[in-house]
Scaffold this active site. Structure first.
Site, PDB file in Angstrom:
ATOM      1  CG  HIS A   1       1.645  -7.164  -7.944  1.00  0.00           C
ATOM      2  ND1 HIS A   1       1.361  -6.890  -6.625  1.00  0.00           N
ATOM      3  CD2 HIS A   1       2.788  -7.889  -7.945  1.00  0.00           C
ATOM      4  CE1 HIS A   1       2.291  -7.451  -5.855  1.00  0.00           C
ATOM      5  NE2 HIS A   1       3.179  -8.061  -6.631  1.00  0.00           N
TER       6      HIS A   1
ATOM      7  CG  HIS B   1       7.179  -5.536  -6.329  1.00  0.00           C
ATOM      8  ND1 HIS B   1       7.611  -6.044  -5.122  1.00  0.00           N
ATOM      9  CD2 HIS B   1       6.232  -6.398  -6.775  1.00  0.00           C
ATOM     10  CE1 HIS B   1       6.953  -7.169  -4.857  1.00  0.00           C
ATOM     11  NE2 HIS B   1       6.096  -7.407  -5.843  1.00  0.00           N
TER      12      HIS B   1
ATOM     13  CD  GLU C   1       4.741  -9.638  -3.359  1.00  0.00           C
ATOM     14  OE1 GLU C   1       3.813  -8.804  -3.412  1.00  0.00           O
ATOM     15  OE2 GLU C   1       5.438  -9.940  -4.342  1.00  0.00           O
TER      16      GLU C   1
HETATM   17 FE    FE Z   1       4.866  -9.108  -5.981  1.00  0.00          FE
END
Ligand code: FE
Ligand code: PHE
Length: 275
Positions: free
Chosen positions: A136, A141, A182
């Site tokens: 993740h 990101h 997010e």
């Molecule tokens: Fe995150």
């Protein structure tokens, strides 16, 4: 132990990471040699599945920067990514044992250091994991940190977080993080695309967020976004849409202190945006 582990949301489970490894700023060394063949295989399979469905669903800036993470067959060494990332935008990745508290998190972002959890999920958590792991944090990101405007936005967010902490406004500001960094959507050449890491690292939420008729999609608006609660354990029911990273940067450049004061007197919206 240098630092306390973080308990996230309503979860009663202790966080998985080993916080005894962490320095005072919560960073630690990425223990790359500790990854097993199975760990690298999990990363490889997650990367393959997710990169295959990016066209038509992910922001073009994300797709273009993805190869900068390096070989997909194994978990990258953060220092290797850093050689390219620092040259591109002055950011660097730092390893952390897992979620860290708000103020040290904001502090790192303000210094253009992005905390990346170094452990990876177990094979049985392939489709869903409660805590962020290296897949993740890195896949979701890091590609957009190669985009100069987005990279500046994340640093400003960190500075804004330190200020929000002084003003007791972290919860409001965290909703902006949630609904942009997010779970943000962007309109590119008239078409909806995802740029939020929580969407981009999720096999199920990526097509859902962009195409499903179910969720609400509202234009990003600061007060509205900071009044909207969110769910951490299901697909989002509301997404906020931007037109460009420059628009996101410009919209958030103003001093938030008066907004926080205004927000004190305003009711919240439920995660489905319907009250
Ligand atoms: Fe995150
Ligand atoms: N402009 C915000 C403030 O004054 C800081 C901020 C910038 C917050 C970018 C989020 C994103 O607090």
């Amino acid at each position: 132990m240098a630092v306390e582990p973080v308990v996230y949301g309503a979860s009663e489970r202790p966080p998985r990471g080993d916080y005894s490894r962490a320095r005072d700023d919560y960073t630690c060394a990425q223990d790359w040699s500790a990854y097993t063949a199975q760990d690298h295989d999990t990363y490889h399979r997650l990367y393959e599945r997710q990169s295959a469905q990016l066209p038509g669903l992910a922001s073009q800036a994300f797709i273009d920067a993805l190869p900068s993470l390096g070989a997909k067959e194994r978990i990258p060494r953060f220092d290797d990514v850093n050689e390219r990332l620092t040259r591109a935008t002055g950011w660097q990745l730092v390893a952390v044992p897992g979620l860290i508290p708000e103020v040290p998190f904001f502090q790192l972002l303000a210094e253009r250091k992005f905390p990346v959890t170094d452990w990876i999920r177990q094979p049985e958590e392939f489709d869903y994991i409660v805590e962020p792991d290296v897949f993740h944090d890195l896949f979701g990101h890091v590609p957009l940190l190669f985009n100069p405007v987005f990279a500046d936005y994340v640093q400003r967010y960190g500075e804004g977080g330190l200020k929000a902490a002084r003003l007791g406004a972290c919860e409001m500001l965290s909703r902006l993080y949630w609904y942009t960094i997010e779970f943000g959507l962007i309109r590119e050449d008239g078409a909806l695309r995802a740029y939020g890491a929580g969407i981009l690292s999720s096999a199920g939420e990526l097509p859902y967020a962009v195409r499903s008729p179910e969720p609400r999609r509202l234009p990003l608006e600061l007060l509205r976004t900071m009044r909207t609660r969110y769910k951490i354990d299901s697909y989002q029911q509301t997404y906020f849409v931007i037109d460009s990273f420059q628009q996101l940067f410009d919209l958030t450049a103003q001093d938030f202190a008066p907004l926080y004061a205004q927000l004190q007197g305003l009711p919240e919206f439920a995660a489905d945006g319907r009250d």
